[in-house]
Design a protein around this motif. Structure first.
Motif, mmCIF file in Angstrom:
data_model
loop_
_atom_site.group_PDB
_atom_site.id
_atom_site.type_symbol
_atom_site.label_atom_id
_atom_site.label_comp_id
_atom_site.label_asym_id
_atom_site.label_seq_id
_atom_site.Cartn_x
_atom_site.Cartn_y
_atom_site.Cartn_z
ATOM 1 N N LEU A 1 0.844 -1.204 0.000
ATOM 2 C CA LEU A 1 0.000 0.000 0.000
ATOM 3 C C LEU A 1 0.885 1.262 0.000
ATOM 4 C CD1 LEU A 1 -2.692 1.499 0.252
ATOM 5 C CD2 LEU A 1 -2.613 1.089 2.723
ATOM 6 N N ILE A 2 1.934 1.235 0.803
ATOM 7 C CA ILE A 2 2.823 2.409 0.868
ATOM 8 C C ILE A 2 3.461 2.662 -0.502
ATOM 9 C CG2 ILE A 2 4.930 3.343 1.928
ATOM 10 C CD1 ILE A 2 4.140 1.760 4.484
ATOM 11 N N LYS A 3 3.875 1.567 -1.168
ATOM 12 C CA LYS A 3 4.473 1.722 -2.500
ATOM 13 C C LYS A 3 3.460 2.341 -3.456
ATOM 14 C CE LYS A 3 7.829 -1.995 -2.333
ATOM 15 N NZ LYS A 3 8.114 -3.370 -2.676
ATOM 16 N N GLU A 4 2.210 1.909 -3.342
ATOM 17 C CA GLU A 4 1.182 2.444 -4.255
ATOM 18 C C GLU A 4 0.946 3.936 -4.006
ATOM 19 O OE1 GLU A 4 -1.088 -1.827 -4.402
ATOM 20 O OE2 GLU A 4 -2.222 -0.076 -3.737
ATOM 21 N N ILE A 5 0.846 4.321 -2.729
ATOM 22 C CA ILE A 5 0.568 5.743 -2.481
ATOM 23 C C ILE A 5 1.781 6.611 -2.823
ATOM 24 C CG2 ILE A 5 -1.243 5.288 -0.752
ATOM 25 C CD1 ILE A 5 0.688 6.325 1.366
ATOM 26 N N ALA A 6 2.974 5.992 -2.818
ATOM 27 C CA ALA A 6 4.189 6.766 -3.138
ATOM 28 C C ALA A 6 4.330 7.007 -4.641
ATOM 29 C CB ALA A 6 5.418 6.047 -2.613
ATOM 30 N N ALA A 7 3.512 6.328 -5.432
ATOM 31 C CA ALA A 7 3.572 6.573 -6.883
ATOM 32 C C ALA A 7 3.078 7.984 -7.182
ATOM 33 C CB ALA A 7 2.724 5.540 -7.619
ATOM 34 N N GLU A 8 2.235 8.523 -6.314
ATOM 35 C CA GLU A 8 1.614 9.825 -6.584
ATOM 36 C C GLU A 8 2.205 10.946 -5.724
ATOM 37 O OE1 GLU A 8 -2.148 8.621 -5.176
ATOM 38 O OE2 GLU A 8 -2.247 6.999 -6.645
ATOM 39 N N ARG A 9 3.066 10.612 -4.778
ATOM 40 C CA ARG A 9 3.571 11.643 -3.868
ATOM 41 C C ARG A 9 4.875 11.174 -3.218
ATOM 42 N NH1 ARG A 9 -0.862 9.467 -2.062
ATOM 43 N NH2 ARG A 9 -2.147 11.304 -2.394
ATOM 44 N N SER A 10 5.425 12.046 -2.404
ATOM 45 C CA SER A 10 6.647 11.697 -1.711
ATOM 46 C C SER A 10 6.294 11.115 -0.335
ATOM 47 C CB SER A 10 7.453 12.985 -1.583
ATOM 48 O OG SER A 10 8.625 12.727 -0.920
ATOM 49 N N VAL A 11 6.969 10.042 0.033
ATOM 50 C CA VAL A 11 6.702 9.392 1.323
ATOM 51 C C VAL A 11 8.021 9.267 2.095
ATOM 52 C CG1 VAL A 11 5.978 7.222 2.423
ATOM 53 C CG2 VAL A 11 4.744 8.054 0.423
ATOM 54 N N ILE A 12 7.989 9.634 3.365
ATOM 55 C CA ILE A 12 9.131 9.353 4.251
ATOM 56 C C ILE A 12 8.664 8.304 5.237
ATOM 57 C CG2 ILE A 12 10.787 10.247 5.914
ATOM 58 C CD1 ILE A 12 10.498 12.954 4.807
#
Ligand SMILES: Nc1ncnc2c1ncn2[C@@H]1O[C@H](COP(=O)(O)OP(=O)(O)OP(=O)(O)O)[C@@H](O)[C@H]1O
Length: 313
Positions: A178-189
């Protein structure tokens, strides 16, 4: 021109006497996942809390999308979603009630709230639990709801403090995905004290130890940096260490136990194969051969020493 999503400049913080973080600087300019790796007490949560405007730093600047978080916290925080280590979930509310509440406090226009809640439930795979009390969800689904509240206002940056902590192996894989998917559209730390967790998820890595940055680069550069450079070998008919050291590619070696040796090499190319072939040719009867990987503690120690002798870019 490239957009600077996050900029931390010379960030330092002390709670009382001791500095919890000291002189941390980094920038994020692209979407994807940055891993913040550090052992317990290294300063990850402190850094993330300051980054999200939950804690006010002793020294240094933080800006999100060019907006200083101390000077203009409201505007900066609109661009951030945060899942702290203790997820701020309301266990006595249903998923729908809670996410609707989060949309309100994120000041979404009233007419958009229903659609935003539906979209985020769909995105995080919790739509089938809309009317379930959060207190009755499993750890993995609670964490999905925690991630949903962090992205309901479509932030530029999402900060997740140890998001897979306490989950079982299957839940870890699902939350990572899920984290990988949401990081496709934004920056994640994403912070973790587990190296494998960061290796499996992130494209960039920052390691902090004792409140200071000891490494920052791409995950690939980190993996090259920590690539194994020694082999552990055992033989039934062990030759002398001098004979083992004469195998092409082996640079040095030492005996670690009776019939067991650590062999250092300079070029990993087919080194195991060379040792196996030599053993068969000579009748040494190889019983064990392992590439030796450094422990995370050893890597931290090595990087901390390196930092004290040079500046890391
Ligand atoms: N509220 C506080 N008051 C005093 N000291 C604190 C406080 N919070 C953290 N510290 C100290 O600051 C240092 C950094 O802590 P921090 O929680 O940022 O580390 P961490 O890398 O997130 O660790 P963990 O993985 O255990 O949460 C530690 O020495 C910790 O004991």
């Amino acid at each position: 021109m490239q957009q600077t999503i996050v900029k931390l400049e010379n960030l330092s913080h002390r709670y009382s006497q001791q500095w919890a973080v000291k002189d941390i600087s980094f920038e994020i300019n692209r979407n994807g996942i940055l891993g913040l790796l550090g052992s317990n007490g290294a300063g990850k949560s402190t850094t993330m809390n300051i980054l999200c405007g939950v804690l006010s730093q002793t020294e240094g600047q933080v800006s999100i999308d060019g907006i200083d978080i101390r000077q203009n916290p409201e505007e900066a925080k609109k661009r951030i979603g945060f899942l702290p280590q203790q997820a701020p979930l309301h266990l006595e509310q249903t998923v729908d009630e809670y996410l609707t509440f989060c949309a309100h406090i994120r000041l979404l226009p009233k007419r958009d709230i229903k659609a935003a809640v539906e979209a985020v439930k769909e995105r995080c795979g919790v739509a089938h639990f809309s009317n379930r009390l959060i207190g009755n969800l499993s750890g993995g689904y609670r964490q999905r709801v925690g991630i949903a509240q962090a992205i309901i206002h479509k932030p530029l940056l999402v900060v997740l403090d140890e998001p897979t902590n306490g989950l079982d192996p299957n839940q870890i894989l699902e939350v990572r995905q899920l984290i990988k998917e949401i990081a496709a559209e934004r920056s994640v730390i994403f912070s973790s004290h587990i190296l494998a967790e960061v290796q499996a998820t992130c494209h960039d890595i920052i390691m902090i130890e004792g409140g200071q940055v000891v490494f920052k680069d791409t995950m690939q550069a980190f993996n090259n940096y920590i690539a194994p450079d020694s082999l552990i070998v055992s033989f039934e008919n062990a030759p002398s260490i001098e004979v083992l050291k004469s195998i092409p590619g082996i640079t040095s070696g030492e005996q670690v136990e009776d019939k067991t040796y650590r062999l250092h090499f300079d070029d990993a190319h087919q080194i195991s194969e060379k040792v196996v072939l030599k053993s068969v040719e000579e009748g040494w009867r190889l019983t064990e051969i392992n590439l030796e990987k450094s422990s995370l503690d050893a890597i931290f120690a090595q990087l901390s020493n390196k930092r004290s002798s040079q500046t890391i870019s």
